[in-house]
Design a protein around this motif. Structure first.
Motif, PDB file in Angstrom:
ATOM      1  N   LYS A 258       0.657  -1.135  -0.043  1.00  0.00           N
ATOM      2  CA  LYS A 258       0.048  -0.037   0.132  1.00  0.00           C
ATOM      3  C   LYS A 258       0.924   1.178  -0.023  1.00  0.00           C
ATOM      4  N   ILE A 259       1.997   1.162   0.516  1.00  0.00           N
ATOM      5  CA  ILE A 259       2.927   2.280   0.569  1.00  0.00           C
ATOM      6  C   ILE A 259       3.618   2.519  -0.533  1.00  0.00           C
ATOM      7  N   LEU A 260       4.164   1.602  -1.444  1.00  0.00           N
ATOM      8  CA  LEU A 260       5.085   1.653  -2.481  1.00  0.00           C
ATOM      9  C   LEU A 260       4.048   1.899  -3.658  1.00  0.00           C
ATOM     10  N   TYR A 261       3.136   0.852  -3.699  1.00  0.00           N
ATOM     11  CA  TYR A 261       2.009   0.850  -4.862  1.00  0.00           C
ATOM     12  C   TYR A 261       0.670   1.563  -4.463  1.00  0.00           C
ATOM     13  N   GLN A 262       0.747   2.670  -4.285  1.00  0.00           N
ATOM     14  CA  GLN A 262      -0.787   3.183  -4.103  1.00  0.00           C
ATOM     15  C   GLN A 262      -1.704   3.074  -5.103  1.00  0.00           C
ATOM     16  N   ASP A 263      -1.325   2.861  -6.436  1.00  0.00           N
ATOM     17  CA  ASP A 263      -2.385   2.592  -7.429  1.00  0.00           C
ATOM     18  C   ASP A 263      -2.554   1.096  -7.642  1.00  0.00           C
ATOM     19  N   GLY A 264      -1.847   0.337  -6.918  1.00  0.00           N
ATOM     20  CA  GLY A 264      -1.864  -0.925  -7.195  1.00  0.00           C
ATOM     21  C   GLY A 264      -0.525  -1.715  -7.608  1.00  0.00           C
ATOM     22  N   LEU A 265      -0.186  -2.909  -7.513  1.00  0.00           N
ATOM     23  CA  LEU A 265       0.983  -3.468  -7.894  1.00  0.00           C
ATOM     24  C   LEU A 265       0.960  -3.107  -9.626  1.00  0.00           C
ATOM     25  N   GLU A 266       2.408  -2.997 -10.042  1.00  0.00           N
ATOM     26  CA  GLU A 266       2.714  -2.532 -11.098  1.00  0.00           C
ATOM     27  C   GLU A 266       3.123  -3.755 -11.820  1.00  0.00           C
ATOM     28  N   TRP A 267       2.342  -4.803 -12.392  1.00  0.00           N
ATOM     29  CA  TRP A 267       2.400  -5.942 -12.959  1.00  0.00           C
ATOM     30  C   TRP A 267       2.802  -5.823 -14.467  1.00  0.00           C
ATOM     31  N   GLU A 268       2.805  -4.864 -15.025  1.00  0.00           N
ATOM     32  CA  GLU A 268       2.959  -5.152 -16.415  1.00  0.00           C
ATOM     33  C   GLU A 268       4.313  -4.814 -17.118  1.00  0.00           C
ATOM     34  N   LEU A 269       5.238  -5.781 -16.814  1.00  0.00           N
ATOM     35  CA  LEU A 269       6.427  -5.772 -17.413  1.00  0.00           C
ATOM     36  C   LEU A 269       6.475  -6.261 -18.805  1.00  0.00           C
ATOM     37  N   VAL A 270       7.328  -5.620 -19.388  1.00  0.00           N
ATOM     38  CA  VAL A 270       7.011  -5.664 -20.982  1.00  0.00           C
ATOM     39  C   VAL A 270       8.298  -6.298 -21.563  1.00  0.00           C
TER      40      VAL A 270
ATOM     41  N   ILE B 129      10.805 -13.188 -12.916  1.00  0.00           N
ATOM     42  CA  ILE B 129      10.242 -11.962 -12.788  1.00  0.00           C
ATOM     43  C   ILE B 129       9.412 -11.573 -11.387  1.00  0.00           C
ATOM     44  N   PHE B 130       8.573 -12.610 -11.197  1.00  0.00           N
ATOM     45  CA  PHE B 130       7.774 -12.428  -9.865  1.00  0.00           C
ATOM     46  C   PHE B 130       8.752 -12.361  -8.533  1.00  0.00           C
ATOM     47  N   GLU B 131      10.191 -13.053  -8.819  1.00  0.00           N
ATOM     48  CA  GLU B 131      10.965 -12.718  -7.526  1.00  0.00           C
ATOM     49  C   GLU B 131      11.476 -11.171  -7.699  1.00  0.00           C
ATOM     50  N   ILE B 132      11.537 -10.713  -8.973  1.00  0.00           N
ATOM     51  CA  ILE B 132      12.155  -9.414  -8.989  1.00  0.00           C
ATOM     52  C   ILE B 132      11.089  -8.275  -8.588  1.00  0.00           C
ATOM     53  N   LEU B 133       9.898  -8.685  -8.757  1.00  0.00           N
ATOM     54  CA  LEU B 133       8.572  -7.928  -8.162  1.00  0.00           C
ATOM     55  C   LEU B 133       8.548  -7.769  -6.713  1.00  0.00           C
ATOM     56  N   CYS B 134       9.076  -9.067  -6.065  1.00  0.00           N
ATOM     57  CA  CYS B 134       8.789  -9.198  -4.775  1.00  0.00           C
ATOM     58  C   CYS B 134      10.077  -8.394  -3.809  1.00  0.00           C
ATOM     59  N   GLU B 135      11.070  -8.547  -4.332  1.00  0.00           N
ATOM     60  CA  GLU B 135      12.141  -8.036  -3.838  1.00  0.00           C
ATOM     61  C   GLU B 135      12.402  -6.706  -3.155  1.00  0.00           C
ATOM     62  N   PRO B 136      11.975  -5.634  -3.710  1.00  0.00           N
ATOM     63  CA  PRO B 136      11.717  -4.310  -3.335  1.00  0.00           C
ATOM     64  C   PRO B 136      10.687  -4.247  -1.994  1.00  0.00           C
ATOM     65  N   ILE B 137       9.805  -5.137  -2.011  1.00  0.00           N
ATOM     66  CA  ILE B 137       8.792  -5.004  -0.858  1.00  0.00           C
ATOM     67  C   ILE B 137       9.360  -5.556   0.116  1.00  0.00           C
ATOM     68  N   ILE B 138      10.050  -6.730  -0.043  1.00  0.00           N
ATOM     69  CA  ILE B 138      10.728  -7.593   1.082  1.00  0.00           C
ATOM     70  C   ILE B 138      11.865  -6.843   1.817  1.00  0.00           C
ATOM     71  N   ARG B 139      12.590  -6.017   0.943  1.00  0.00           N
ATOM     72  CA  ARG B 139      13.669  -5.317   1.272  1.00  0.00           C
ATOM     73  C   ARG B 139      13.077  -4.117   2.131  1.00  0.00           C
ATOM     74  N   ARG B 140      12.044  -3.516   1.746  1.00  0.00           N
ATOM     75  CA  ARG B 140      11.359  -2.288   2.773  1.00  0.00           C
ATOM     76  C   ARG B 140      10.998  -3.208   4.061  1.00  0.00           C
ATOM     77  N   ILE B 141      10.354  -4.130   3.996  1.00  0.00           N
ATOM     78  CA  ILE B 141       9.749  -5.050   5.162  1.00  0.00           C
ATOM     79  C   ILE B 141      11.095  -5.027   6.271  1.00  0.00           C
ATOM     80  N   ALA B 142      12.254  -5.625   5.509  1.00  0.00           N
ATOM     81  CA  ALA B 142      13.353  -5.719   6.420  1.00  0.00           C
ATOM     82  C   ALA B 142      14.070  -4.261   7.119  1.00  0.00           C
ATOM     83  N   ASP B 143      13.961  -3.130   6.177  1.00  0.00           N
ATOM     84  CA  ASP B 143      14.501  -1.913   6.621  1.00  0.00           C
ATOM     85  C   ASP B 143      13.501  -1.443   7.864  1.00  0.00           C
ATOM     86  N   ASP B 144      12.409  -1.648   7.601  1.00  0.00           N
ATOM     87  CA  ASP B 144      11.189  -1.232   8.556  1.00  0.00           C
ATOM     88  C   ASP B 144      11.122  -1.833   9.990  1.00  0.00           C
ATOM     89  N   ASN B 145      11.637  -3.222   9.891  1.00  0.00           N
ATOM     90  CA  ASN B 145      11.434  -3.900  11.159  1.00  0.00           C
ATOM     91  C   ASN B 145      12.865  -4.338  11.480  1.00  0.00           C
TER      92      ASN B 145
END
Length: 232
Positions: free
Chosen positions: A12-24, A46-62
């Motif tokens: 919700k913080i990183l993707y306020q308009d919804g997750l950006e799935w449309e990698l081309v 690709i799905f691993e790449i999409l998840c990594e910034p989210i997981i990294r933010r979780i690590a930083d915040d905690n």
């Protein structure tokens, strides 16, 4: 920390308009775009790449450390507090695509959840840290529909990017603890892989409606699993 709640919070913080799935495609320094095919090996990365910034933010915040595994090593991501070495969190990314019958009915889908002959039986085999150092095992599972027009990789100019089609659509995902989505028979293909439950409804995975009630029950079952011989 509840990893699922943290994941949704950060989304919700990183993707306020919804997750950006449309990698081309993959962009080069010379502004060429290598389009993405629907090859499942490519899309799992690709799905691993999409998840990594989210997981990294979780690590930083905690205030947690984040480590990535080597190829063919479990899990994809490890979160941990340096002061609590035996409370590590394993995060694995899994994906599969929708398949349909000739009449257009969605077939039951499932995931493979790692080999039952590796770290479950030998705690240091095929795993970043010894298995007993992990207190939680989470799976982020993706379900998608392949874009059959993206069969091959092509080279395009970056100016064409907005007209390019992604290799997948209708992406759904769930976040659940591994034991809650594990089944009691091996996954298809590699018969030493633990198979998940199977369903036509991703909500079954979101709710974790598998046969195991605890992590210990799941581990004991698969540590001692003996495959049936043909004819048995």
């Amino acid at each position: 920390m509840d990893f699922r709640e943290e994941f949704e919070r950060v989304v919700k913080i990183l993707y306020q308009d919804g997750l950006e799935w449309e990698l081309v495609g993959i962009l080069t320094k010379k502004s060429k775009v290598y389009t993405l095919s629907y090859d499942s090996k490519i899309l799992s990365g690709i799905f691993e790449i999409l998840c990594e910034p989210i997981i990294r933010r979780i690590a930083d915040d905690n205030d947690l450390e984040l480590e990535k595994a080597k190829q063919n090593q479990y899990p994809e991501f490890t979160l941990y507090n340096r002061n609590r070495a035996e409370s590590k969190i394993a995060i694995d990314i899994k994906s599969t695509y929708r398949q349909f019958t000739k009449t257009g009915v969605l077939k039951p889908f499932g995931f493979t959840l790692g080999s039952y002959r590796s770290y479950l039986r030998v705690p240091t085999n095929g795993i970043l840290y010894p298995y007993y150092q992990y207190s939680k095992h989470w799976v982020i599972g993706f379900l998608y529909t392949r874009n059959t027009d993206n069969k091959f990789t092509e080279i395009k100019q970056v100016i064409e990017a907005s007209q390019l089609q992604p290799p997948f659509s209708k992406i759904d995902y769930f976040i659940q603890e591994k034991y809650r989505i594990a089944g009691k028979i091996p996954g298809s293909g590699n018969t030493t892989n633990i198979g998940s439950i199977r369903s036509r409804d991703i909500e079954i995975f979101r709710r974790g409606e598998g046969p195991f009630q605890t992590t210990e029950e799941f581990e004991n079952y698969w540590k001692n699993y003996v495959p049936k011989r043909k004819g048995e």
